[in-house]
Design an enzyme around this catalytic site. Sequence first.
Site, PDB file in Angstrom:
ATOM      1  N   SER B  53       0.853  -1.195   0.000  1.00  0.00           N
ATOM      2  CA  SER B  53       0.000   0.000   0.000  1.00  0.00           C
ATOM      3  C   SER B  53       0.887   1.243   0.000  1.00  0.00           C
ATOM      4  O   SER B  53       2.109   1.159   0.105  1.00  0.00           O
ATOM      5  CB  SER B  53      -0.921  -0.018   1.222  1.00  0.00           C
ATOM      6  N   GLY B  54       0.272   2.412  -0.122  1.00  0.00           N
ATOM      7  CA  GLY B  54       1.018   3.655  -0.161  1.00  0.00           C
ATOM      8  C   GLY B  54       1.149   4.218  -1.565  1.00  0.00           C
ATOM      9  O   GLY B  54       1.758   5.266  -1.767  1.00  0.00           O
ATOM     10  N   HIS B  55       0.562   3.488  -2.546  1.00  0.00           N
ATOM     11  CA  HIS B  55       0.631   3.938  -3.943  1.00  0.00           C
ATOM     12  C   HIS B  55      -0.744   4.365  -4.455  1.00  0.00           C
ATOM     13  O   HIS B  55      -0.969   4.409  -5.665  1.00  0.00           O
ATOM     14  CB  HIS B  55       1.188   2.826  -4.833  1.00  0.00           C
ATOM     15  N   HIS B 217       9.359   3.482  -3.836  1.00  0.00           N
ATOM     16  CA  HIS B 217       9.528   3.240  -2.401  1.00  0.00           C
ATOM     17  C   HIS B 217      10.731   4.022  -1.891  1.00  0.00           C
ATOM     18  O   HIS B 217      11.327   3.674  -0.872  1.00  0.00           O
ATOM     19  CB  HIS B 217       9.733   1.752  -2.123  1.00  0.00           C
TER      20      HIS B 217
END
Lengths: 327, 327
Positions: B53-55, B217
């Site tokens: 996650s985080g995108h 990342h």
Amino acid sequence: MKKIINQAQNVVPEMVQGFVRAHQEKIQQVPETFVLKQKGIQKQVVLISGGGSGHEPAHAGFVGSGMLQAAVCGQVFTSPTPDQIFEGIKAIDQGQGVVMVVKNYSGDIMNFDMAKDLAEMEGIKVGTVVVDDDIAVEDSTYTQGKRGVAGTILVHKILGAAARNGASVEELVTLGEKVVESLKTIGVALTGATVPEVGKPGFVLADDEIEFGVGIHGEPGYKREKIKPSKEMAQELISKLKAVFGWKAGDRFAILVNGLGSTPLMEQYIFYEDAMNLLEADGVEVVFSKVGNYMTSLEMAGLSVTLLKVEDEWVKALNEEVDTVAW
Amino acid sequence: MKKIINQAQNVVPEMVQGFVRAHQEKIQQVPETFVLKQKGIQKQVVLISGGGSGHEPAHAGFVGSGMLQAAVCGQVFTSPTPDQIFEGIKAIDQGQGVVMVVKNYSGDIMNFDMAKDLAEMEGIKVGTVVVDDDIAVEDSTYTQGKRGVAGTILVHKILGAAARNGASVEELVTLGEKVVESLKTIGVALTGATVPEVGKPGFVLADDEIEFGVGIHGEPGYKREKIKPSKEMAQELISKLKAVFGWKAGDRFAILVNGLGSTPLMEQYIFYEDAMNLLEADGVEVVFSKVGNYMTSLEMAGLSVTLLKVEDEWVKALNEEVDTVAW
């Protein structure tokens, strides 16, 4: 200032050029203006909005069948001039009149009003809907009364559907005023935003500080506090909305959680969930949800939450298909 | 760290809950997983993707008819586990097989591969398409070979259209490999991003510094320089792409300018315009454009540019209607 730009004074023309080139299948530029209009407008009352740039995707991202027929792009955080707005009105009018959706800032009110006068002198019928959904403060740096912020997008959508379905200028103005009465927004900022030509942030918050009620041009809010969990920020903002709406169980709302620029979608969805839990606890029914960056303030971190107390027809309008870049 | 979250270790489950609640008309959660699947899947070969996650909006924002049938959400910047991917595969398989679209990171490759083994043991046919579009560097912190980044979205779109139109697993894998061969991306970062559980940025750039080739990342890029105008950043990135493609006048491309998180749309459109001018000067024909935040890196500032050398069928696929949250 660390930005992907060329000369600070050219950001708006360069952005407009890029926008038109990227979306040329649905958008065209009115020659020698910063007005972006829908290609292939049907015979209908048309809608125009706009304001200062720096709030992208607002408003050009909402130009298309079922929403706006034109957006006028001012300089960053600066109202477009009356002649630009007037050119936009002339470029989209289909002979049935035009409705302007204007966020409540003194500069916008004045300039849209002058454009209306110019258009009326040429025999174009013009109605105005002023959006003042921000409940944070009365009067502000650039505003008398309340500011117009993210809720404006929902006005575009509901009026856009009605206009496409044949509403008259008078009907749209009446509908717009009714929607605006039921529309309230409030936000929280974690950082300021930097206008390219200024070169430094409009305001600065400490590393552990947030400000409730900041405007989309960095206008002061109502309270600075230490950073706190999302649940508590939701509690603060939803309680302000509750105080204004005075809702009861069974009342029906649409919600818009709007990212102000650099707050990731991850955080917006976490906050949305916290806000929804509070609404659910009050028995309020949320029948339409939207989460994302719709009315930004350059790279400001933070978000706003908009609630609209809906009627059935409005929910239908919110769900109608549109052909825009950003809805 | 200034984020709108509750506890750092809960960001993914809370985000997933919010996402499902906001988009329940098209999305459902596979029980007891962080897998989000399309509601009402037609009889077809189905597509699954995912990753750390985080995108966001990747990948859940691309679940829907005509793109992905499921997205698996790992912890932030961490591959989902094989059992989660396997649950996703089982939840969407319509008896005609599954194609996994995997970004080239060692953890993802390993875990998707194990999930494939598990699925095949239950008689489900599984194909794999690995995306390694980032031309910045060979091998990286978490990768052997090249990293998979924003171009993955175009793979979702083209394969999603083909799958909906009846392609088999073998046909989709062949098509996917062909698309990936023609797909190249490169980016520039202006700031790092902070993983909530880490609490500080993965890397730090000085106030006047940018880094070319950073991964999504925060993996190191290939060059740090002083901030420069958008036109020069475009020159740097497009020349890298040109060196790899070796294009000639008349070659046809799709372009994706992808914001990494906190870079405003205004800057993305300015950069897009600068990139397009360089391509135009080379006589390259751009037949499809997309600009916005599609594959982000939390609140990283910067952008990437993806070029795909297209065939006619792919352009058609890129333009087909979909029913997703974020395409």
